[in-house]
Design an enzyme around this catalytic site. Structure first.
Site, PDB file in Angstrom:
ATOM      1  N   GLU A 151       1.182  -1.056  -0.156  1.00  0.00           N
ATOM      2  CA  GLU A 151       0.033   0.612   0.238  1.00  0.00           C
ATOM      3  C   GLU A 151       0.999   1.276   0.105  1.00  0.00           C
ATOM      4  OE1 GLU A 151      -2.993  -0.151   3.233  1.00  0.00           O
ATOM      5  OE2 GLU A 151      -4.076  -1.875   1.847  1.00  0.00           O
ATOM      6  N   GLU A 322      -6.666  -7.280  -0.890  1.00  0.00           N
ATOM      7  CA  GLU A 322      -6.741  -7.645   0.717  1.00  0.00           C
ATOM      8  C   GLU A 322      -8.573  -7.746   1.090  1.00  0.00           C
ATOM      9  OE1 GLU A 322      -4.938  -5.526   3.299  1.00  0.00           O
ATOM     10  OE2 GLU A 322      -2.877  -5.570   2.034  1.00  0.00           O
TER      11      GLU A 322
HETATM   12  C1  GLA Z   1      -4.816  -2.879   5.064  1.00  0.00           C
HETATM   13  C2  GLA Z   1      -2.249  -3.750   5.296  1.00  0.00           C
HETATM   14  C3  GLA Z   1      -2.458  -4.637   5.694  1.00  0.00           C
HETATM   15  C4  GLA Z   1      -3.969  -3.928   6.798  1.00  0.00           C
HETATM   16  C5  GLA Z   1      -5.392  -4.337   6.754  1.00  0.00           C
HETATM   17  C6  GLA Z   1      -6.035  -4.052   8.134  1.00  0.00           C
HETATM   18  O1  GLA Z   1      -5.351  -3.554   3.721  1.00  0.00           O
HETATM   19  O2  GLA Z   1      -2.663  -3.433   3.864  1.00  0.00           O
HETATM   20  O3  GLA Z   1      -1.572  -4.512   6.229  1.00  0.00           O
HETATM   21  O4  GLA Z   1      -3.120  -3.424   7.968  1.00  0.00           O
HETATM   22  O5  GLA Z   1      -4.834  -2.845   5.732  1.00  0.00           O
HETATM   23  O6  GLA Z   1      -6.974  -3.562   7.338  1.00  0.00           O
END
Ligand code: GLA
Length: 697
Positions: A151, A322
């Site tokens: 991210e 995710e």
């Molecule tokens: C993001 C991150 C993860 C985690 C999630 C929690 O997507 O990439 O590592 O922290 O949020 O919602």
């Protein structure tokens, strides 16, 4: 060609953090993964301090063992570079690489993402660990995909960032006269006579310079992209057959232009956590998936153009990297997803082109900052509702491999431009309620509720397959963007422009002579004054609807009113207009209508454009998405209601492998995917004659 990450099945899995668990748990993990038909896991995202516990001292034993175990279990790995979380020794050795906030505070390790991506020491260390992983694992049989970082989205104001920002500005603007003009620096005595005087937009006494703030975000988008690209190139050099991706985090706060990035990733991957907990979560899911598909298409086209080739045919793959199995933390507490919702969200993504469904995270940890984040294997273990739903979803995804041959085909294009969203957030805008993402979401929701599919496009994308283009507060428009919209209309396309679109140029300078300068003539109107509304204020519209956030004094210069303001200073003045433009119609919307009114307006606009909903007979609360291609057509039906629903469709129900002879019955909260036989006609009808004036509400 089947690539490493794509073995023909839909991907199913998520972030797997074996470094948080003893080896005995790894064996149980693999057994449980096999039970749930997990076939791809992301390993090592935040494992740097376990991979390189001291500078130059590596510990790969645990990762070797885990990769071998996964491979023996038939589970592929998206191997991550751990660069989103440098180890404590790194920040102590390189304090200059720690990030500095706009108000000059230097942050310290103890969380994650604590680095400045413009700091040479950080970049060298990131390349170092990526190269070391590449050398060791680029040919490991378990590894199917590289997952770079996590991210991307951080910014910094340290001296390294400032120097890099200046270099970027020289590249972009060439000389100081150009920069001064772009940033309108004669205002408040900001005229620059030496590049050394230009800084990052630090905390200021009062409003910062809008052009500077916009360029700062563009700079960070490019800087973070460069950080990604240098890792990607190292990984690709080690094994050109292994694709490389990074997971996008969504939202206007992220200084990343994901569309531009899409040409640099082998696979667009997004993380999605709806912030809404009610029915809004389904709409947000649909929007995120449509955005991802739009970026994937845009990126494929850009990459092909760069190579001088034609873009490949067929679906442009992307992946939901995710999502949450159950609890999501929003509005100050955790909310638990009701039974069936995890599957509906996953299948909404798959319906819209995702090559699978991935989750954060596989197993819920006992400790750490996110110990209460949901997981496929919850704290309670596998004898749980969530894990049973995980197993069931695996069975369903296994039956859907064939849908990857189909592509969502929409006739509505909804435009999104990251920089416009950033520009609207400037506190000197006429309203602090402006939010580019919310404007996009409102238009998308109206289409979604009316049952129309849409593709999200980036200004400049080809529009020949679309009958209707919607510009929801796409604030910035230079000559190229204005020409792109004009060409669509001149070719007979229909257009809906909402307030604030085309008001400013690429630097955020207002086009003079009446708003919206870029589209006045096309729309046949001139906006003279803005009347932004307070958060709790609304305006009444003819036909019974209401408007929020914004209203305007609109003068007609060829357009006709379709709806008007009722009461207040704008009483009787146009709120919604339309302008015949050859074969098309250019509509203008000067307020944010309530959801019902927006839906009715877009239904009317789409009908005028000759479009029909994806599944006109679907009952309310049932979402229909079609993927189609030369090999067939697949209709996804998602029942968001709490009672069974019947939908007329003929074909084969893929979950039950039984014929759907004219009707499919969806259980409450359930999903069906039907291979349609015969394939339906496209959802475009003959263009009907323009109706008489029809109020939107
Ligand atoms: C993001 C991150 C993860 C985690 C999630 C929690 O997507 O990439 O590592 O922290 O949020 O919602």
């Amino acid at each position: 060609m089947v690539s490493m990450w794509d073995d023909g099945r839909l991907c199913y899995g998520g972030d797997y953090n074996p470094e948080q668990w003893p080896a005995a748990t790894w064996r149980e993990d693999v057994a449980l993964m096999r039970r749930a038909r997990i076939n791809l896991v992301t390993v090592g995202v935040f494992a740097w301090s376990r991979l390189e516990p001291a500078p130059g001292r590596y510990d790969f034993g645990w990762l070797d063992e885990v990769l071998d175990l996964l491979h023996d279990g038939g589970i592929r790995v998206a191997l991550a570079t751990p660069t989103a979380s440098p180890p404590p020794w790194f920040s102590l050795a390189h304090p200059d690489a720690l990030p500095v906030t706009a108000d000059g505070v230097r942050l310290h390790h103890g969380s994650r993402d604590t680095y400045c991506a413009a700091a040479p020491a950080y970049r060298a260390a990131a390349r170092g660990i990526a190269a070391t992983l590449a050398a060791r694992y680029a040919h490991h049989p378990a590894v199917a995909l590289w997952h770079v970082h996590n991210e991307y989205g951080t910014t910094c104001h340290c001296p390294h960032a400032e120097a890099a920002f200046r270099r970027w500005l020289v590249e972009r603007h060439g000389d100081l006269d150009t920069l001064n003009a772009a940033w309108a620096t004669s205002f408040w005595s900001q005229h620059y006579t030496d590049w050394a005087y230009v800084s990052t937009p630090r905390a200021t006494q009062y409003l910062g310079n809008p052009g500077q703030l916009l360029d700062f975000r563009r700079f960070w988008s490019d800087t973070l992209l460069a950080a990604y690209v240098e890792q990607r190139d190292l990984l690709t050099a080690a094994n050109p057959a292994l694709p490389v991706t990074t997971n996008y985090v969504l939202g206007d706060w992220v200084p990343v232009d994901h569309a531009r990035w899409a040409a640099e990733v082998d696979l667009v991957a997004v993380d999605h956590y709806p912030s809404a907990v009610d029915g809004g979560a389904e709409e947000q899911t649909a929007l995120a998936a449509d955005l991802a598909r739009g970026w994937a298409r845009h990126g494929r086209r850009r990459a092909a153009t760069r190579r001088g080739a034609a873009p490949a045919d067929g679906p442009a793959g992307w992946l939901l990297m995710e999502s949450a199995a159950s609890q999501i933390h929003t509005t100050g507490r955790s909310h638990t997803k009701e039974p069936g919702r995890m599957a509906r969200h996953s299948l909404s993504h798959v319906a819209r082109g995702s090559r699978g469904a991935m989750f954060f995270q596989w197993r819920a940890p006992a400790g750490g900052a996110e110990r209460f984040h949901s997981a496929l294997v919850p704290h309670t273990g596998p004898d749980t509702r969530v894990f049973r739903e995980t197993v069931r979803l695996g069975e369903h995804l296994d039956r859907l491999a064939e849908v990857t041959a189909g592509e969502v085909t929409a006739s509505v294009a909804l435009a999104f431009d990251a920089a416009s969203g950033w520009a609207l957030r400037h506190p000197g805008m006429p309203s602090t309620l402006l939010d580019g993402h919310a404007e996009l979401a409102a238009a998308h929701r109206a289409l979604w509720r009316a049952g129309y599919g849409c593709d999200i496009v980036v200004p400049g994308d080809p529009l020949d397959r679309y009958r209707l283009l919607v510009l929801p507060a796409v604030y910035l428009a230079d000559d190229d963007v204005a020409g792109w919209v004009r060409a669509h209309v001149e070719a007979g396309g229909h257009l809906l422009v909402s307030y604030l679109s085309g008001v400013a140029d690429q630097h955020g300078r207002v086009h003079l002579g009446g708003y919206p300068g870029a589209y006045r003539d096309l729309l046949g109107l001139r906006v003279e004054e803005f009347h932004p509304l307070a958060a709790d204020e609304q305006v009444l519209l003819s036909g019974g609807g209401t408007g929020r956030i914004w209203s305007e004094t609109v003068h007609l210069c060829g357009a006709e009113p379709v709806g008007t303001y009722v009461g207040g200073v704008l009483d009787g003045r146009p709120a919604v207009t339309r302008h015949r433009t050859g074969d098309g119609t250019a509509w203008y919307l000067s307020t944010r209508p309530d959801d019902r009114t927006y839906r009715r307006l877009l239904t009317e606009v789409a009908r005028t454009a000759g479009l029909a909903p994806v599944c006109p007979d679907a009952p309310p609360g049932v979402e229909a998405v079609r993927r189609a291609g030369p090999q067939g057509s697949w209709l996804f039906l998602l029942n968001h209601t709490d009672r069974p629903q019947r939908v007329p469709v003929t074909g084969v129900d893929l979950f039950t492998d039984t014929p759907a002879d004219g009707t499919v019955v969806l259980p409450a909260g359930g999903v069906a995917v039907v291979r349609e036989e015969p394939a339906p006609m496209a959802s475009v009808t003959a263009t009907p004659p323009m109706t008489d004036r029809t109020p939107p509400a």
